[in-house]
Design a protein around this motif. Structure first.
Motif, PDB file in Angstrom:
ATOM      1  N   ARG A 207       0.837  -1.203   0.000  1.00 21.03           N
ATOM      2  CA  ARG A 207       0.000   0.000   0.000  1.00 21.03           C
ATOM      3  C   ARG A 207       0.877   1.261   0.000  1.00 21.03           C
ATOM      4  O   ARG A 207       0.578   2.229  -0.701  1.00 21.03           O
ATOM      5  CB  ARG A 207      -0.920  -0.011   1.217  1.00 21.03           C
ATOM      6  CG  ARG A 207      -1.803   1.227   1.359  1.00 21.03           C
ATOM      7  CD  ARG A 207      -2.750   1.096   2.529  1.00 21.03           C
ATOM      8  NE  ARG A 207      -3.800   0.115   2.258  1.00 21.03           N
ATOM      9  CZ  ARG A 207      -4.939   0.403   1.613  1.00 21.03           C
ATOM     10  NH1 ARG A 207      -5.172   1.634   1.187  1.00 21.03           N
ATOM     11  NH2 ARG A 207      -5.829  -0.531   1.414  1.00 21.03           N
ATOM     12  N   GLU A 208       1.938   1.265   0.791  1.00 19.07           N
ATOM     13  CA  GLU A 208       2.821   2.426   0.837  1.00 19.07           C
ATOM     14  C   GLU A 208       3.509   2.652  -0.507  1.00 19.07           C
ATOM     15  O   GLU A 208       3.690   3.799  -0.936  1.00 19.07           O
ATOM     16  CB  GLU A 208       3.854   2.256   1.948  1.00 19.07           C
ATOM     17  CG  GLU A 208       3.256   2.333   3.357  1.00 19.07           C
ATOM     18  CD  GLU A 208       4.294   2.100   4.432  1.00 19.07           C
ATOM     19  OE1 GLU A 208       5.448   1.742   4.082  1.00 19.07           O
ATOM     20  OE2 GLU A 208       3.970   2.260   5.620  1.00 19.07           O
ATOM     21  N   GLU A 209       3.888   1.550  -1.169  1.00 22.90           N
ATOM     22  CA  GLU A 209       4.529   1.677  -2.481  1.00 22.90           C
ATOM     23  C   GLU A 209       3.569   2.264  -3.504  1.00 22.90           C
ATOM     24  O   GLU A 209       3.927   3.167  -4.275  1.00 22.90           O
ATOM     25  CB  GLU A 209       5.017   0.301  -2.943  1.00 22.90           C
ATOM     26  CG  GLU A 209       5.584   0.279  -4.352  1.00 22.90           C
ATOM     27  CD  GLU A 209       6.869   1.081  -4.488  1.00 22.90           C
ATOM     28  OE1 GLU A 209       7.214   1.435  -5.630  1.00 22.90           O
ATOM     29  OE2 GLU A 209       7.503   1.363  -3.446  1.00 22.90           O
ATOM     30  N   LEU A 210       2.329   1.788  -3.518  1.00 24.13           N
ATOM     31  CA  LEU A 210       1.341   2.318  -4.450  1.00 24.13           C
ATOM     32  C   LEU A 210       1.011   3.779  -4.122  1.00 24.13           C
ATOM     33  O   LEU A 210       0.827   4.596  -5.029  1.00 24.13           O
ATOM     34  CB  LEU A 210       0.070   1.469  -4.406  1.00 24.13           C
ATOM     35  CG  LEU A 210       0.187   0.058  -5.000  1.00 24.13           C
ATOM     36  CD1 LEU A 210      -1.113  -0.704  -4.804  1.00 24.13           C
ATOM     37  CD2 LEU A 210       0.541   0.135  -6.483  1.00 24.13           C
ATOM     38  N   ALA A 211       0.924   4.121  -2.823  1.00 29.85           N
ATOM     39  CA  ALA A 211       0.643   5.497  -2.435  1.00 29.85           C
ATOM     40  C   ALA A 211       1.763   6.427  -2.905  1.00 29.85           C
ATOM     41  O   ALA A 211       1.501   7.553  -3.362  1.00 29.85           O
ATOM     42  CB  ALA A 211       0.476   5.594  -0.924  1.00 29.85           C
ATOM     43  N   ALA A 212       3.008   5.966  -2.820  1.00 32.03           N
ATOM     44  CA  ALA A 212       4.133   6.784  -3.275  1.00 32.03           C
ATOM     45  C   ALA A 212       4.067   7.010  -4.777  1.00 32.03           C
ATOM     46  O   ALA A 212       4.355   8.104  -5.277  1.00 32.03           O
ATOM     47  CB  ALA A 212       5.453   6.108  -2.893  1.00 32.03           C
ATOM     48  N   ARG A 213       3.648   5.982  -5.512  1.00 31.71           N
ATOM     49  CA  ARG A 213       3.577   6.136  -6.972  1.00 31.71           C
ATOM     50  C   ARG A 213       2.401   7.008  -7.382  1.00 31.71           C
ATOM     51  O   ARG A 213       2.476   7.732  -8.376  1.00 31.71           O
ATOM     52  CB  ARG A 213       3.490   4.754  -7.622  1.00 31.71           C
ATOM     53  CG  ARG A 213       4.737   3.919  -7.379  1.00 31.71           C
ATOM     54  CD  ARG A 213       4.837   2.733  -8.289  1.00 31.71           C
ATOM     55  NE  ARG A 213       6.052   1.974  -8.047  1.00 31.71           N
ATOM     56  CZ  ARG A 213       6.505   1.004  -8.823  1.00 31.71           C
ATOM     57  NH1 ARG A 213       5.810   0.665  -9.894  1.00 31.71           N
ATOM     58  NH2 ARG A 213       7.604   0.367  -8.529  1.00 31.71           N
ATOM     59  N   ILE A 214       1.318   6.956  -6.629  1.00 35.13           N
ATOM     60  CA  ILE A 214       0.202   7.857  -6.906  1.00 35.13           C
ATOM     61  C   ILE A 214       0.620   9.302  -6.647  1.00 35.13           C
ATOM     62  O   ILE A 214       0.254  10.209  -7.397  1.00 35.13           O
ATOM     63  CB  ILE A 214      -1.022   7.470  -6.046  1.00 35.13           C
ATOM     64  CG1 ILE A 214      -1.625   6.153  -6.548  1.00 35.13           C
ATOM     65  CG2 ILE A 214      -2.080   8.561  -6.081  1.00 35.13           C
ATOM     66  CD1 ILE A 214      -2.776   5.653  -5.711  1.00 35.13           C
ATOM     67  N   GLN A 215       1.395   9.522  -5.594  1.00 37.22           N
ATOM     68  CA  GLN A 215       1.914  10.860  -5.331  1.00 37.22           C
ATOM     69  C   GLN A 215       2.833  11.308  -6.468  1.00 37.22           C
ATOM     70  O   GLN A 215       2.804  12.472  -6.876  1.00 37.22           O
ATOM     71  CB  GLN A 215       2.677  10.878  -4.000  1.00 37.22           C
ATOM     72  CG  GLN A 215       3.313  12.213  -3.655  1.00 37.22           C
ATOM     73  CD  GLN A 215       2.290  13.343  -3.523  1.00 37.22           C
ATOM     74  OE1 GLN A 215       1.134  13.107  -3.176  1.00 37.22           O
ATOM     75  NE2 GLN A 215       2.719  14.562  -3.812  1.00 37.22           N
ATOM     76  N   ARG A 216       3.617  10.362  -7.005  1.00 34.81           N
ATOM     77  CA  ARG A 216       4.476  10.681  -8.153  1.00 34.81           C
ATOM     78  C   ARG A 216       3.616  11.062  -9.356  1.00 34.81           C
ATOM     79  O   ARG A 216       3.957  11.995 -10.100  1.00 34.81           O
ATOM     80  CB  ARG A 216       5.359   9.476  -8.478  1.00 34.81           C
ATOM     81  CG  ARG A 216       6.190   9.631  -9.736  1.00 34.81           C
ATOM     82  CD  ARG A 216       7.253  10.707  -9.597  1.00 34.81           C
ATOM     83  NE  ARG A 216       7.963  10.930 -10.828  1.00 34.81           N
ATOM     84  CZ  ARG A 216       8.986  10.190 -11.257  1.00 34.81           C
ATOM     85  NH1 ARG A 216       9.408   9.167 -10.509  1.00 34.81           N
ATOM     86  NH2 ARG A 216       9.592  10.466 -12.383  1.00 34.81           N
ATOM     87  N   LEU A 217       2.506  10.360  -9.561  1.00 39.13           N
ATOM     88  CA  LEU A 217       1.606  10.707 -10.655  1.00 39.13           C
ATOM     89  C   LEU A 217       1.048  12.118 -10.463  1.00 39.13           C
ATOM     90  O   LEU A 217       0.969  12.909 -11.412  1.00 39.13           O
ATOM     91  CB  LEU A 217       0.462   9.694 -10.738  1.00 39.13           C
ATOM     92  CG  LEU A 217      -0.662  10.036 -11.731  1.00 39.13           C
ATOM     93  CD1 LEU A 217      -0.114  10.083 -13.152  1.00 39.13           C
ATOM     94  CD2 LEU A 217      -1.802   9.032 -11.616  1.00 39.13           C
ATOM     95  N   ARG A 218       0.674  12.451  -9.237  1.00 39.93           N
ATOM     96  CA  ARG A 218       0.160  13.794  -8.950  1.00 39.93           C
ATOM     97  C   ARG A 218       1.207  14.855  -9.308  1.00 39.93           C
ATOM     98  O   ARG A 218       0.891  15.892  -9.908  1.00 39.93           O
ATOM     99  CB  ARG A 218      -0.209  13.884  -7.463  1.00 39.93           C
ATOM    100  CG  ARG A 218      -0.916  15.171  -7.066  1.00 39.93           C
ATOM    101  CD  ARG A 218      -1.046  15.233  -5.556  1.00 39.93           C
ATOM    102  NE  ARG A 218      -1.804  14.122  -5.024  1.00 39.93           N
ATOM    103  CZ  ARG A 218      -3.120  14.135  -4.841  1.00 39.93           C
ATOM    104  NH1 ARG A 218      -3.804  15.226  -5.144  1.00 39.93           N
ATOM    105  NH2 ARG A 218      -3.740  13.083  -4.350  1.00 39.93           N
ATOM    106  N   GLU A 219       2.452  14.591  -8.945  1.00 40.95           N
ATOM    107  CA  GLU A 219       3.523  15.535  -9.249  1.00 40.95           C
ATOM    108  C   GLU A 219       3.764  15.646 -10.749  1.00 40.95           C
ATOM    109  O   GLU A 219       4.044  16.728 -11.276  1.00 40.95           O
ATOM    110  CB  GLU A 219       4.804  15.107  -8.531  1.00 40.95           C
ATOM    111  CG  GLU A 219       4.694  15.180  -7.009  1.00 40.95           C
ATOM    112  CD  GLU A 219       5.869  14.524  -6.301  1.00 40.95           C
ATOM    113  OE1 GLU A 219       6.731  13.939  -7.020  1.00 40.95           O
ATOM    114  OE2 GLU A 219       5.938  14.576  -5.066  1.00 40.95           O
TER     115      GLU A 219
END
Length: 492
Positions: A207-219
């Protein structure tokens, strides 16, 4: 755009001009970039492929950014400055600057039924994003396609990037996307025979890995919107509107919640760096008086020539500080950060005493003594300090009178008194005679005001009544100005 083998790489002189211009923009934004770091950046670029935007950006960030709080400013300036240098990076872009997906990378609008006017189902969107997350370049192209599809950007339209960002993120529904991605990941594990997650730790890590990648998508979405706005409006216009302030340049009285958090994080490192710098400066400036006997004894090694003068070890006196801070609503954040910084530098003073007031005044020194968490001490001030006398509106005159009556005798020729506030007295009597009395006995009397100097003595501001009795009145609207003031006080 041509492929990497025929890329129009800028000549060395052109690249030097580009990097020098970028460094100039960083310095203009307040980032401290030295000549050595500029040269380090140029040398680092010799070892990365110029056409690789991510590697190019990482190399510059690693050599030019020294503080995590400066990274956001660097990212914005990088996107703006290099947005109109399309020949540097191999982004596989169309002529209009919009990202063109490479083969095998699904993007919104490219799925069956997902044309320009159609909607992609949440499951299909999760599947596309899951595939894109496996490759950083694919994630960037996914973000570009999402902006193309959902932002509704129109050339020349006077709309801020925040609006386009909101439209794109709302369409992607990133808040609920994490749960859908977790469900899809669990389903894929079952279908491939790996079963569910081994334990709660494995599920949490996923979950933390996916959350980090979603944040990367936002950026990436935010960066793509910036690039397109630069192409439409020009880099200078966008630099003026998008340039973010460094934490040390954010004004205390107008800081957002996010900026307040950044200021809070900056207090500790600033205090440590300032303490080390001041301690070294004090050692250099106080060499002591010439030790004649030691100099003569040392001169025997040189045939009686006093080649190495010796000095008595100095015992420089440290100033005693009294801080009197207005903590009413208009200047509360300014007082909070100043008190934290002063007490974080307590080792540089012989003693620090703190007083806070609104229309009443109370000593809060005990809240800081023995408390390693300065933030906790500030919270206690807000809840426990007795600072309201009548109606809880600033009354500098009454507060100063009470201070002089209760603690005025504690002010000695070794004491430097620092008053924090905007001097907006709600049209009460200023009682400036109290400051005249304090000036007679104190070593120094300073006033620091968080308002711009242009606002002084306007409306109910009575700073002019008090300034005539102060050794200095300083404008301190941000951490950078506050740092310079503290340095001046300690050396005085």
């Amino acid at each position: 755009m041509s492929d990497a083998t025929t890329l129009d790489v800028p000549a060395p002189g052109r690249m030097l001009d580009l990097i020098s211009g970028f460094v100039h923009e960083l310095r203009a934004a307040g980032l401290p970039v030295s000549m050595t770091e500029n040269l380090d950046a140029m040398r680092a670029l010799e070892y990365v492929p110029i056409e690789d935007r991510a590697a190019f950006k990482t190399a510059l960030a690693a050599t030019l950014v020294k503080h995590a709080d400066h990274e956001k400013v660097f990212n914005i300036l990088f996107d703006v400055y290099f947005a109109l240098q399309p020949y540097i990076f191999d982004d596989e872009e169309d002529g209009d600057g919009r990202g063109r997906p490479r083969a095998g990378v699904p993007v919104p609008g490219s799925m069956p039924g997902g044309g320009a006017g159609g909607d992609v189902s949440p499951e299909a969107l999760a599947a596309m994003l899951m595939r894109a997350m496996l490759d950083p370049d694919a994630l960037r192209r996914f973000a570009a396609a999402a902006v193309t599809r959902h932002a509704g950007m129109e050339p020349g339209r006077p709309v801020g990037g925040t609006y386009y960002l909101y439209r794109t993120l709302r369409a992607l529904d990133l808040d609920s996307l994490l749960d859908r991605l977790m469900e899809q990941l669990a389903q894929e594990r079952i279908e491939t025979g790996r079963g569910g997650f081994a334990d709660e730790l494995a599920e949490r890590l996923a979950r933390e890995e996916l959350a980090a990648r979603i944040q990367r998508l936002r950026e990436e979405v935010e960066a793509e919107i910036r690039r397109r706005l630069v192409a439409d409006r020009g880099p200078q216009a966008m630099a003026n509107s998008l340039r973010a302030k460094l934490p040390e340049d954010v004004e205390f009285m107008h800081a957002s919640r996010e900026e307040m958090a950044a200021l809070q994080r900056a207090i500790g490192p600033l205090a440590r760096a300032l303490a080390a710098r001041l301690a070294m400066r004090r050692r250099r400036h106080h060499r002591g008086q010439l030790d004649f006997r030691a100099t003569v004894r040392r001169s025997l090694s040189y045939g009686g020539v006093p080649a190495e003068p010796r000095f008595r070890r100095p015992h420089p006196s440290k100033p005693e500080i009294m801080v009197i801070a207005d903590i009413s609503g208009s200047v509360a954040s300014f007082a909070r950060f100043t008190l934290q910084l002063v007490h974080a530098l307590a080792s540089q003073f012989s003693r620090v005493r703190s007083f806070v007031f609104i229309d009443g005044i109370d000593e809060v020194t005990a809240f800081f003594e023995g408390n390693a968490d300065l933030g906790d001490a500030v919270k206690r001030i807000n809840t426990e300090a007795d600072v309201v006398w009548v109606d809880g509106h600033s009354d500098y005159g009454h507060a100063f009178e009470v201070f002089n009556h209760r603690w005025g005798s504690d002010v000695t020729p070794k004491t430097s008194v620092i008053i924090l506030g905007d001097a907006r007295n709600n049209y009460h009597a200023s009682q400036s005679w109290v400051l005249a009395e304090l000036q007679k006995t104190a070593r120094h009397l300073y006033w620091i005001d968080p308002e711009p100097a242009a606002y002084w003595n306007t409306g109910d501001s009575v700073i002019g009544d008090y300034a005539q009795y102060c050794d200095g009145v300083y404008e301190c609207r941000n951490l950078r100005q506050l740092e310079r003031f503290v340095e001046a006080v300690i050396e005085s």
